[in-house]
Each structure stands twice: as structure tokens, then as C-alpha cells.
Design a protein around this motif. Sequence first.
Motif, PDB file in Angstrom:
ATOM      1  N   CYS A 140       0.860  -1.187   0.000  1.00  0.00           N
ATOM      2  CA  CYS A 140       0.000   0.000   0.000  1.00  0.00           C
ATOM      3  C   CYS A 140       0.896   1.236   0.000  1.00  0.00           C
ATOM      4  O   CYS A 140       1.137   1.871   1.035  1.00  0.00           O
ATOM      5  N   ALA A 141       1.426   1.561  -1.172  1.00  0.00           N
ATOM      6  CA  ALA A 141       2.423   2.624  -1.290  1.00  0.00           C
ATOM      7  C   ALA A 141       1.810   3.994  -1.025  1.00  0.00           C
ATOM      8  O   ALA A 141       0.653   4.258  -1.366  1.00  0.00           O
ATOM      9  N   THR A 142       2.609   4.864  -0.442  1.00  0.00           N
ATOM     10  CA  THR A 142       2.191   6.245  -0.208  1.00  0.00           C
ATOM     11  C   THR A 142       3.018   7.241  -1.004  1.00  0.00           C
ATOM     12  O   THR A 142       2.744   8.445  -0.966  1.00  0.00           O
ATOM     13  N   ASP A 143       4.051   6.751  -1.720  1.00  0.00           N
ATOM     14  CA  ASP A 143       4.859   7.621  -2.570  1.00  0.00           C
ATOM     15  C   ASP A 143       5.431   6.791  -3.708  1.00  0.00           C
ATOM     16  O   ASP A 143       5.263   5.567  -3.760  1.00  0.00           O
ATOM     17  N   PHE A 144       6.108   7.463  -4.641  1.00  0.00           N
ATOM     18  CA  PHE A 144       6.592   6.776  -5.832  1.00  0.00           C
ATOM     19  C   PHE A 144       7.648   5.713  -5.526  1.00  0.00           C
ATOM     20  O   PHE A 144       7.581   4.609  -6.071  1.00  0.00           O
ATOM     21  N   PRO A 145       8.651   5.980  -4.666  1.00  0.00           N
ATOM     22  CA  PRO A 145       9.584   4.900  -4.326  1.00  0.00           C
ATOM     23  C   PRO A 145       8.861   3.680  -3.755  1.00  0.00           C
ATOM     24  O   PRO A 145       9.256   2.536  -4.015  1.00  0.00           O
ATOM     25  N   GLY A 146       7.784   3.914  -3.028  1.00  0.00           N
ATOM     26  CA  GLY A 146       7.002   2.800  -2.508  1.00  0.00           C
ATOM     27  C   GLY A 146       6.294   2.019  -3.596  1.00  0.00           C
ATOM     28  O   GLY A 146       6.178   0.790  -3.523  1.00  0.00           O
ATOM     29  N   VAL A 147       5.836   2.720  -4.628  1.00  0.00           N
ATOM     30  CA  VAL A 147       5.221   2.050  -5.787  1.00  0.00           C
ATOM     31  C   VAL A 147       6.248   1.150  -6.476  1.00  0.00           C
ATOM     32  O   VAL A 147       5.961  -0.003  -6.824  1.00  0.00           O
ATOM     33  N   GLU A 191      11.574  11.023 -13.205  1.00  0.00           N
ATOM     34  CA  GLU A 191      10.162  10.647 -13.221  1.00  0.00           C
ATOM     35  C   GLU A 191       9.494  11.121 -11.931  1.00  0.00           C
ATOM     36  O   GLU A 191       8.338  11.533 -11.931  1.00  0.00           O
ATOM     37  N   GLY A 192      10.232  11.006 -10.838  1.00  0.00           N
ATOM     38  CA  GLY A 192       9.771  11.533  -9.559  1.00  0.00           C
ATOM     39  C   GLY A 192      10.808  12.474  -8.980  1.00  0.00           C
ATOM     40  O   GLY A 192      11.971  12.501  -9.413  1.00  0.00           O
ATOM     41  N   ALA A 193      10.401  13.253  -7.986  1.00  0.00           N
ATOM     42  CA  ALA A 193      11.323  14.209  -7.369  1.00  0.00           C
ATOM     43  C   ALA A 193      12.493  13.510  -6.693  1.00  0.00           C
ATOM     44  O   ALA A 193      13.586  14.083  -6.568  1.00  0.00           O
ATOM     45  N   TYR A 194      12.297  12.248  -6.274  1.00  0.00           N
ATOM     46  CA  TYR A 194      13.365  11.530  -5.580  1.00  0.00           C
ATOM     47  C   TYR A 194      14.601  11.380  -6.464  1.00  0.00           C
ATOM     48  O   TYR A 194      15.734  11.505  -5.982  1.00  0.00           O
ATOM     49  N   ASP A 195      14.405  11.135  -7.741  1.00  0.00           N
ATOM     50  CA  ASP A 195      15.526  10.982  -8.670  1.00  0.00           C
ATOM     51  C   ASP A 195      16.335  12.280  -8.746  1.00  0.00           C
ATOM     52  O   ASP A 195      17.568  12.276  -8.691  1.00  0.00           O
ATOM     53  N   ARG A 196      15.624  13.387  -8.855  1.00  0.00           N
ATOM     54  CA  ARG A 196      16.279  14.706  -8.885  1.00  0.00           C
ATOM     55  C   ARG A 196      17.049  14.967  -7.593  1.00  0.00           C
ATOM     56  O   ARG A 196      18.222  15.354  -7.617  1.00  0.00           O
ATOM     57  N   ASP A 197      16.391  14.726  -6.468  1.00  0.00           N
ATOM     58  CA  ASP A 197      16.988  15.055  -5.170  1.00  0.00           C
ATOM     59  C   ASP A 197      18.178  14.149  -4.851  1.00  0.00           C
ATOM     60  O   ASP A 197      19.184  14.605  -4.293  1.00  0.00           O
ATOM     61  N   VAL A 213      10.044  14.905 -15.654  1.00  0.00           N
ATOM     62  CA  VAL A 213       9.091  15.757 -14.951  1.00  0.00           C
ATOM     63  C   VAL A 213       9.795  16.934 -14.274  1.00  0.00           C
ATOM     64  O   VAL A 213       9.285  18.060 -14.274  1.00  0.00           O
ATOM     65  N   TYR A 214      10.971  16.689 -13.697  1.00  0.00           N
ATOM     66  CA  TYR A 214      11.670  17.714 -12.907  1.00  0.00           C
ATOM     67  C   TYR A 214      12.969  18.105 -13.605  1.00  0.00           C
ATOM     68  O   TYR A 214      14.006  17.488 -13.400  1.00  0.00           O
ATOM     69  N   LEU A 215      12.898  19.132 -14.445  1.00  0.00           N
ATOM     70  CA  LEU A 215      14.057  19.611 -15.185  1.00  0.00           C
ATOM     71  C   LEU A 215      14.273  21.090 -14.934  1.00  0.00           C
ATOM     72  O   LEU A 215      13.327  21.835 -14.664  1.00  0.00           O
ATOM     73  N   GLY A 253      -1.101   8.568 -12.560  1.00  0.00           N
ATOM     74  CA  GLY A 253      -1.404   7.425 -11.716  1.00  0.00           C
ATOM     75  C   GLY A 253      -0.424   7.254 -10.573  1.00  0.00           C
ATOM     76  O   GLY A 253      -0.802   6.834  -9.468  1.00  0.00           O
ATOM     77  N   ASN A 254       0.843   7.581 -10.813  1.00  0.00           N
ATOM     78  CA  ASN A 254       1.863   7.477  -9.776  1.00  0.00           C
ATOM     79  C   ASN A 254       2.005   8.746  -8.950  1.00  0.00           C
ATOM     80  O   ASN A 254       2.822   8.796  -8.022  1.00  0.00           O
ATOM     81  N   ALA A 255       1.236   9.769  -9.304  1.00  0.00           N
ATOM     82  CA  ALA A 255       1.225  11.034  -8.569  1.00  0.00           C
ATOM     83  C   ALA A 255       2.620  11.644  -8.445  1.00  0.00           C
ATOM     84  O   ALA A 255       3.009  12.154  -7.397  1.00  0.00           O
ATOM     85  N   VAL A 256       3.375  11.614  -9.558  1.00  0.00           N
ATOM     86  CA  VAL A 256       4.751  12.106  -9.521  1.00  0.00           C
ATOM     87  C   VAL A 256       4.888  13.552 -10.003  1.00  0.00           C
ATOM     88  O   VAL A 256       5.939  14.169  -9.846  1.00  0.00           O
ATOM     89  N   GLY A 257       3.843  14.094 -10.621  1.00  0.00           N
ATOM     90  CA  GLY A 257       3.943  15.425 -11.195  1.00  0.00           C
ATOM     91  C   GLY A 257       3.663  15.368 -12.687  1.00  0.00           C
ATOM     92  O   GLY A 257       3.304  14.317 -13.225  1.00  0.00           O
TER      93      GLY A 257
END
Length: 443
Positions: A83-90, A225-231, A261-263, A287-291
Motif C-alpha cells: 500500500c504505497a504512499t509515494d513513488f519509491p514505494g510504488v 520521473e519523480g522528485a526523488y531521482d532529482r533530489d 518531470v523535474y528539469l 497514476g503514480n502522482a509524480v507530477g
Amino acid sequence: MKKLLTNGTVLTRDAAQPMVEQGAVLFEDGVILEVGTAAALEQAHPDAERIDAKGGIILPGFINAHHHIYSAFARGLSIPGNCATDFPGVLEGTWWNIDRHLMRPMTRMSAYMTLIEGIRSGVTTIFDHHASFGEIEGSLDEIAEAATTLGVRACLCYEISDRDGAEKARQSVLENERFENYCKTDKSGLLAAMCGMHASFTISEETMAFAREHTNAGFHIHVCEGAYDRDHCSATYHETVVHRLARHGILGEQTICGHCVYLTDEDRRMLAETGTAVVHNPQSNMGNAVGVTDILKLFGAGVTVGLGTDGFTSDILESVKTANVLVKHMNQHPSIGFGEVMDMAFVNNAKLADRHFGDTCGVIRPGARADLIVSDYRPMTRLGPDNINGHITFGMNGHNVTTTICGGRVLMQDRELVGIDEEKIQHECRAQADALWKSLGAH
């Protein structure tokens, strides 16, 4: 033998001859020879094998620039405790969990059924991004077998990642290299290779360098794809993901960056200057709510932007419809983005196919590949070359496709697959999906 797809309205995507009413397309050996009226071509080529479009609309075959074929096995799947709550969890709970259990027979059958879905919705060319860490070596051969058997054009790669350790990362690089070499000897004309990468945050410096040393193909990688990759890239390497890829020599005209998504503005400038393509996947991002990928800024910077489905569907027209409303919703402006979305799906996807297959795709004109489809869409308003995109976006869907031809080979005619036992394939697919679900503890 010459074949004549006749008795339809031909919408060519060729500015020199955009539309032929009561038209026909003559082709032989996988190449279009002539485009004209049905009356003239039928009279000039009485011995050609005729394929009746039955008054439908004849279009170039659709192209999906970013897909995950194996993801079809997730339909209806519920993994206990996931039951993921963020993209890394997905990623960890669903996709990486699935691919760690994916074996070659599962890969093969998911490919057969997903490609059949593509045929049924008019997709003749697919860029797939594969991962099966349960069984890496030879996995791309399973997809290639399905593609060549069914007759679909497929550009394949394996997803390199350190998420399951350095040894599996090494095997992933070598699988890409092995398949790249295989494609050099393939005679089908349907296969192409890229070097797949997951994303910056799961690839070490050593693995990225190793991959660069073991390929002459372009790269296919998820970028921000998600902010986590950028950060993660900023904190670990003190640079953006695009800068990191440039430092490793990964950008270029043969490379596809998915999502983006984050450039920064500088990132977009570098992508444009290197000719690197971006592929937008609107349904997946939502669907993944990444932006949301800012396609207008990418177009403004001069980046070639294509359109994909990211495994969310095999019907590229669903992505067209979603991309059109999403760009308006994001910008709170009802009259922008339509042209850019059409260019992504029907101009830039064709450019990507041209780059990687060395052919002219996505257009109906002499010398282009005979990738053709027929839609039984019946417009209730005027249809012309000036408004076909409006009809496609607001009227058509993949279920309208009745006939699909790729490289001159008829894959489906009047909604019947040609030379394929679909019922048998469905039965085998279900058995492999059941085995995967069981290994995941699902039911």
C-alpha cells in the motif's frame, strides 16, 4: 506480390498529399509504392492482392515510444501488504517486486498478449523497456520472438540497475550488449536495440561507466520521473540528472529520456543541443502522482518530445487523449497544447522510429514502410486533412481499428488476427500470470 489496400479514405500524414478520398495504397516487399484513388490504382494493378478497407479510414500505423510490456501481468494484481504512499514505494512494492519474480516464460507470454493488444489498437511499432531480475540473460529474446512471430516492429532494451546488487547490474549490461549484437544479424527488419537503464538513483558511477563501455547503441532511461531521482542526484553527485548523463556520454540523438518531470531550463537546453529525445507518459505520471512533464517548455527549448504509455495501456490513443487534457489542466488554459500533443504522437514518434529502425515510418507515401491501419470510425461531422487530429482525439479510439499491417504483412484483417491462435496464447498467458502471482503471494 503487390498488395492494394483499397476502398478507404487515406489520411497520409504527408503534407504533399494529405488526404485521398476513395483512395488506396499499393505496397510490395514492405514498402509503399503508390498512393492514389482506388479507381486508378485498381485499374493500373489488376493483379494486386486486394485488401478491402470497407469505406474506413486508412492511416499510418501508430507508434508507442515508451512501453513496459511485462507490466500487463499486474492487471488485477493485489500484493499482500503493498500500500504505497509515494513513488519509491510504488517501485519497491509493485514493479521491483514483480520483476524479481519474472522468469523467461512469463516474459515471453506477457509479450505475446501485450503485442496482440497493440495490434488490435493499431500499434505497429513499440519501444519497450524490460526488466526481469528473476531471469535476465536471454529475456530480450523472448520479447523478440513474440514480436517477430506476430510481425510487430520492436525496439528493445533491458533495464540496468544496481538495486539488486552489482552482479545483476553487470548481467543487465551484458544482456543489452548481447541483444545489440544479435540485432546486427537479424533478418526480420523488425528489431532494434537500445541500452536500457532504470534511473540515475539506482545506477552507480561504476555501472554507468561499464554500460557506456559496452554499447554502441543509444540509451533508454527514466529521467526525473519523480522528485526523488532529482533530489538523490543533487545530494549524491551535486549535479542534475541530465548533467550526470552528459558527463557519462549518454545523451545524444539515439537516446530517449522517459518522463523528465523535474528539469531545469539548463537541462532542457542540454537535451535540445544534444538532440536527445524525451518521451511523455501522461497517464502513468498521473497514476503514480509524480507530477506533470512540462511539454510546452520542452517544445519551447527545441527538444524532440514523443509520446508513450509506460505500460499503463497498449492503446496509444488513450495517451493522446490524456496528454491533451492534462496540458490544459496543468496550465489552466483550455486553448493550448493541442498541436504539441499531436506532434508528439504523430510527428516525433515517427522521427524516433526513423532514427532507430533506419526507415521512413509514420507516413503514407512512396518509399515509406508499409505500416498501415484501417479504422472503422464514422465521422458525424466533416472530415478533412485540416481537422483529422480533432477527430482522432475526440472521436477515435483503438477499438475502431479493424485492420493492421506492419512492413507489408497483414497482422489483423477485419478484427481477425492472421495466422495466430489467440485462444491458445491467452491460455498460456494466464498460466504464466498465475505462476507469477503465486510467487508474489497474491491470488
